[in-house]
Design a protein around this motif. Structure first.
Motif, PDB file in Angstrom:
ATOM      1  N   ASP A  75      43.237  46.981  37.543  1.00  0.00           N
ATOM      2  CA  ASP A  75      42.918  46.736  38.948  1.00  0.00           C
ATOM      3  C   ASP A  75      41.425  46.895  39.225  1.00  0.00           C
ATOM      4  O   ASP A  75      40.832  46.105  39.964  1.00  0.00           O
ATOM      5  CB  ASP A  75      43.712  47.680  39.856  1.00  0.00           C
ATOM      6  N   ALA A  76      40.795  47.905  38.620  1.00  0.00           N
ATOM      7  CA  ALA A  76      39.365  48.128  38.823  1.00  0.00           C
ATOM      8  C   ALA A  76      38.549  46.959  38.274  1.00  0.00           C
ATOM      9  O   ALA A  76      37.588  46.511  38.902  1.00  0.00           O
ATOM     10  CB  ALA A  76      38.931  49.434  38.156  1.00  0.00           C
ATOM     11  N   ILE A  77      38.943  46.459  37.112  1.00  0.00           N
ATOM     12  CA  ILE A  77      38.225  45.314  36.527  1.00  0.00           C
ATOM     13  C   ILE A  77      38.412  44.073  37.385  1.00  0.00           C
ATOM     14  O   ILE A  77      37.446  43.360  37.691  1.00  0.00           O
ATOM     15  CB  ILE A  77      38.675  45.066  35.073  1.00  0.00           C
ATOM     16  N   LEU A  78      39.649  43.809  37.792  1.00  0.00           N
ATOM     17  CA  LEU A  78      39.913  42.631  38.633  1.00  0.00           C
ATOM     18  C   LEU A  78      39.124  42.694  39.935  1.00  0.00           C
ATOM     19  O   LEU A  78      38.529  41.703  40.366  1.00  0.00           O
ATOM     20  CB  LEU A  78      41.410  42.529  38.950  1.00  0.00           C
ATOM     21  N   ARG A  79      39.113  43.856  40.554  1.00  0.00           N
ATOM     22  CA  ARG A  79      38.450  44.024  41.849  1.00  0.00           C
ATOM     23  C   ARG A  79      36.943  43.799  41.756  1.00  0.00           C
ATOM     24  O   ARG A  79      36.337  43.215  42.646  1.00  0.00           O
ATOM     25  CB  ARG A  79      38.760  45.435  42.359  1.00  0.00           C
ATOM     26  N   THR A  80      36.329  44.223  40.646  1.00  0.00           N
ATOM     27  CA  THR A  80      34.871  44.188  40.568  1.00  0.00           C
ATOM     28  C   THR A  80      34.305  42.999  39.792  1.00  0.00           C
ATOM     29  O   THR A  80      33.150  42.647  39.996  1.00  0.00           O
ATOM     30  CB  THR A  80      34.334  45.488  39.949  1.00  0.00           C
ATOM     31  N   ALA A  81      35.083  42.380  38.920  1.00  0.00           N
ATOM     32  CA  ALA A  81      34.553  41.290  38.089  1.00  0.00           C
ATOM     33  C   ALA A  81      34.806  39.910  38.694  1.00  0.00           C
ATOM     34  O   ALA A  81      34.209  38.933  38.267  1.00  0.00           O
ATOM     35  CB  ALA A  81      35.154  41.353  36.687  1.00  0.00           C
ATOM     36  N   LYS A  82      35.665  39.830  39.673  1.00  0.00           N
ATOM     37  CA  LYS A  82      36.059  38.531  40.229  1.00  0.00           C
ATOM     38  C   LYS A  82      34.990  37.951  41.150  1.00  0.00           C
ATOM     39  O   LYS A  82      34.490  38.630  42.043  1.00  0.00           O
ATOM     40  CB  LYS A  82      37.365  38.688  41.006  1.00  0.00           C
ATOM     41  N   THR A  83      34.618  36.689  40.899  1.00  0.00           N
ATOM     42  CA  THR A  83      33.747  35.952  41.816  1.00  0.00           C
ATOM     43  C   THR A  83      34.506  34.804  42.471  1.00  0.00           C
ATOM     44  O   THR A  83      34.042  34.230  43.438  1.00  0.00           O
ATOM     45  CB  THR A  83      32.522  35.360  41.087  1.00  0.00           C
ATOM     46  N   GLY A  84      35.645  34.442  41.888  1.00  0.00           N
ATOM     47  CA  GLY A  84      36.423  33.319  42.396  1.00  0.00           C
ATOM     48  C   GLY A  84      36.024  31.988  41.790  1.00  0.00           C
ATOM     49  O   GLY A  84      36.559  30.947  42.163  1.00  0.00           O
ATOM     50  N   GLN A  85      35.098  32.011  40.854  1.00  0.00           N
ATOM     51  CA  GLN A  85      34.611  30.785  40.224  1.00  0.00           C
ATOM     52  C   GLN A  85      35.172  30.651  38.809  1.00  0.00           C
ATOM     53  O   GLN A  85      35.552  31.645  38.186  1.00  0.00           O
ATOM     54  CB  GLN A  85      33.077  30.805  40.146  1.00  0.00           C
ATOM     55  N   VAL A  86      35.182  29.431  38.289  1.00  0.00           N
ATOM     56  CA  VAL A  86      35.577  29.200  36.902  1.00  0.00           C
ATOM     57  C   VAL A  86      34.620  29.979  36.004  1.00  0.00           C
ATOM     58  O   VAL A  86      33.413  29.974  36.230  1.00  0.00           O
ATOM     59  CB  VAL A  86      35.525  27.693  36.555  1.00  0.00           C
ATOM     60  N   GLY A  87      35.159  30.675  35.008  1.00  0.00           N
ATOM     61  CA  GLY A  87      34.311  31.428  34.088  1.00  0.00           C
ATOM     62  C   GLY A  87      34.263  32.917  34.372  1.00  0.00           C
ATOM     63  O   GLY A  87      33.463  33.632  33.769  1.00  0.00           O
ATOM     64  N   ASP A  88      35.103  33.410  35.281  1.00  0.00           N
ATOM     65  CA  ASP A  88      35.124  34.846  35.583  1.00  0.00           C
ATOM     66  C   ASP A  88      35.588  35.676  34.393  1.00  0.00           C
ATOM     67  O   ASP A  88      35.232  36.842  34.297  1.00  0.00           O
ATOM     68  CB  ASP A  88      36.033  35.137  36.776  1.00  0.00           C
TER      69      ASP A  88
END
Length: 112
Positions: A75-88
């Motif tokens: 959850d911590a990785i998903l919350r902080t690494a996501k930009t919503g763009q291809v290549g996340d």
């Protein structure tokens, strides 16, 4: 125990690291890697010539945690690494049979 491997964008490393520290993760391994997925690289121009960058620079984070912490880490990785763009990037989760601390010969979760 679970091994969580996350391949993320390089500029997101500090955010992910801070989020993992907040979750109580004391150790992680970081590698600079290159690859591509759906992104399939990109084109750049250098001195008027266009060329294809096939392998995009990424950061690979590896963390081994006891089972109860695995969901919090993801959850911590998903919350902080996501930009919503291809290549996340991607997160891979696998079982770890055992771990042994070389210095003390401890094994299992206490060796983490």
């Amino acid at each position: 125990m679970k091994k969580i491997e996350a391949v993320i964008r390089p500029f997101k490393l500090d955010d992910v690291k801070e989020a993992l520290l907040e979750e109580g993760i004391r150790g992680m391994t970081i590698s600079e890697v290159r690859g591509y997925g759906r992104q399939k690289g990109h084109k750049e121009t250098y001195r008027g010539s266009e060329y294809q960058i096939e392998f995009v620079p990424k950061i690979k984070i590896e963390v081994v945690v006891d089972d109860p912490l695995a969901e919090k880490v993801v959850d911590a990785i998903l919350r902080t690494a996501k930009t919503g763009q291809v290549g996340d990037g991607k997160i891979f989760i696998s079982n770890v049979e055992d771990v042994i601390r070389i210095r003390t010969d401890e094994s299992g979760p206490s060796a983490l």
